[in-house]
Design a protein around this motif. Sequence first.
Motif, PDB file in Angstrom:
ATOM      1  N   THR A   1      26.250 -24.340 -40.404  1.00 43.06           N
ATOM      2  CA  THR A   1      26.523 -25.031 -39.146  1.00 43.06           C
ATOM      3  C   THR A   1      25.230 -25.532 -38.516  1.00 43.06           C
ATOM      4  O   THR A   1      25.141 -26.683 -38.076  1.00 43.06           O
ATOM      5  CB  THR A   1      27.250 -24.087 -38.165  1.00 43.06           C
ATOM      6  OG1 THR A   1      28.494 -23.699 -38.731  1.00 43.06           O
ATOM      7  CG2 THR A   1      27.490 -24.777 -36.825  1.00 43.06           C
ATOM      8  N   CYS A   2      24.211 -24.673 -38.498  1.00 44.92           N
ATOM      9  CA  CYS A   2      22.918 -25.075 -37.943  1.00 44.92           C
ATOM     10  C   CYS A   2      22.304 -26.235 -38.728  1.00 44.92           C
ATOM     11  O   CYS A   2      21.730 -27.166 -38.149  1.00 44.92           O
ATOM     12  CB  CYS A   2      21.958 -23.885 -37.955  1.00 44.92           C
ATOM     13  SG  CYS A   2      22.348 -22.558 -36.798  1.00 44.92           S
ATOM     14  N   ALA A   3      22.427 -26.193 -40.047  1.00 41.33           N
ATOM     15  CA  ALA A   3      21.857 -27.254 -40.879  1.00 41.33           C
ATOM     16  C   ALA A   3      22.540 -28.585 -40.628  1.00 41.33           C
ATOM     17  O   ALA A   3      21.899 -29.645 -40.676  1.00 41.33           O
ATOM     18  CB  ALA A   3      21.967 -26.880 -42.352  1.00 41.33           C
ATOM     19  N   ALA A   4      23.841 -28.538 -40.334  1.00 36.32           N
ATOM     20  CA  ALA A   4      24.607 -29.773 -40.123  1.00 36.32           C
ATOM     21  C   ALA A   4      24.253 -30.456 -38.814  1.00 36.32           C
ATOM     22  O   ALA A   4      24.372 -31.687 -38.701  1.00 36.32           O
ATOM     23  CB  ALA A   4      26.096 -29.466 -40.166  1.00 36.32           C
ATOM     24  N   VAL A   5      23.803 -29.675 -37.835  1.00 35.76           N
ATOM     25  CA  VAL A   5      23.545 -30.265 -36.516  1.00 35.76           C
ATOM     26  C   VAL A   5      22.067 -30.318 -36.172  1.00 35.76           C
ATOM     27  O   VAL A   5      21.678 -30.937 -35.185  1.00 35.76           O
ATOM     28  CB  VAL A   5      24.280 -29.474 -35.405  1.00 35.76           C
ATOM     29  CG1 VAL A   5      25.766 -29.479 -35.655  1.00 35.76           C
ATOM     30  CG2 VAL A   5      23.767 -28.044 -35.303  1.00 35.76           C
TER      31      VAL A   5
END
Length: 270
Positions: free
Chosen positions: A259-263
Amino acid sequence: MHSVERIGRYRLERRLGTGAFGTVWLAHDDDLDAPVAVKVLAENWAHRLDVRERFLSEARLLRKAGSPRVVQVHDIGELPDGRPYFVMEYADAGTLADLLAAGPLPVAEALRLTALAARSAHALHEAGIVHRDVKPSNVLLRTAPDGTRRVLLADLGLAKSLAQASGLTLAAGSEGYRPPEQAEPGAGIDARADVYSLGAVGYELVTGTVPAAPGKVVPPERLRPDVDPGVARTLMRALEPDHERRWPTAEALAEELETCAAVGPAAVRP
């Protein structure tokens, strides 16, 4: 060992690395026309039955994992001098430690790679195994047929079944990646020990620095100001000294990292 050119049907090409208990060789399987990695027990440990059993236990645990996220064992055998060896798939793209040689990675890439390593650890946990030595040099990279990189967890020399882990009596693991419960003889561990180590791997990929001792870890944003607060919280939760406060599973950590990598905004090396 330097004079040996073949082990069974495997033609040795070059040494890939040497550890405390054995040497890993790049070899060629002439029957299948494919590169493989062959791990051989070191000569100076050949007389120790306990070390021999530990060496063979690694091969059995790798086989038990039975996951494409963990290095696969293809064969096992014995040299004429009685030393055991086992044959594994070859990871042609090196390790996370090799990537770190150029410094910290782009944040999104660091998070994605750590998430993949966490999913590899979760596959071990699902098979009833705790790794106990997750670190960049034990996370391998292999080029897939489509050109993408696969992440493989390797080196189960310290791994134990989760059923045994609650009663372990010896300290184990590598400094900087080892949770406090693994540093204390007699302290039982569970899969959350690997969660700590995964957090340390992610921290190093992001900051280029191995974390300090448990409870004394410098927040990653102090070492790399462009780290998003959400990324910092995710990594620091994994690095909690109290295992009850960490991510409950490696899978939960992987999901949060993805999730962190996507945003996350950071896409270049600092």
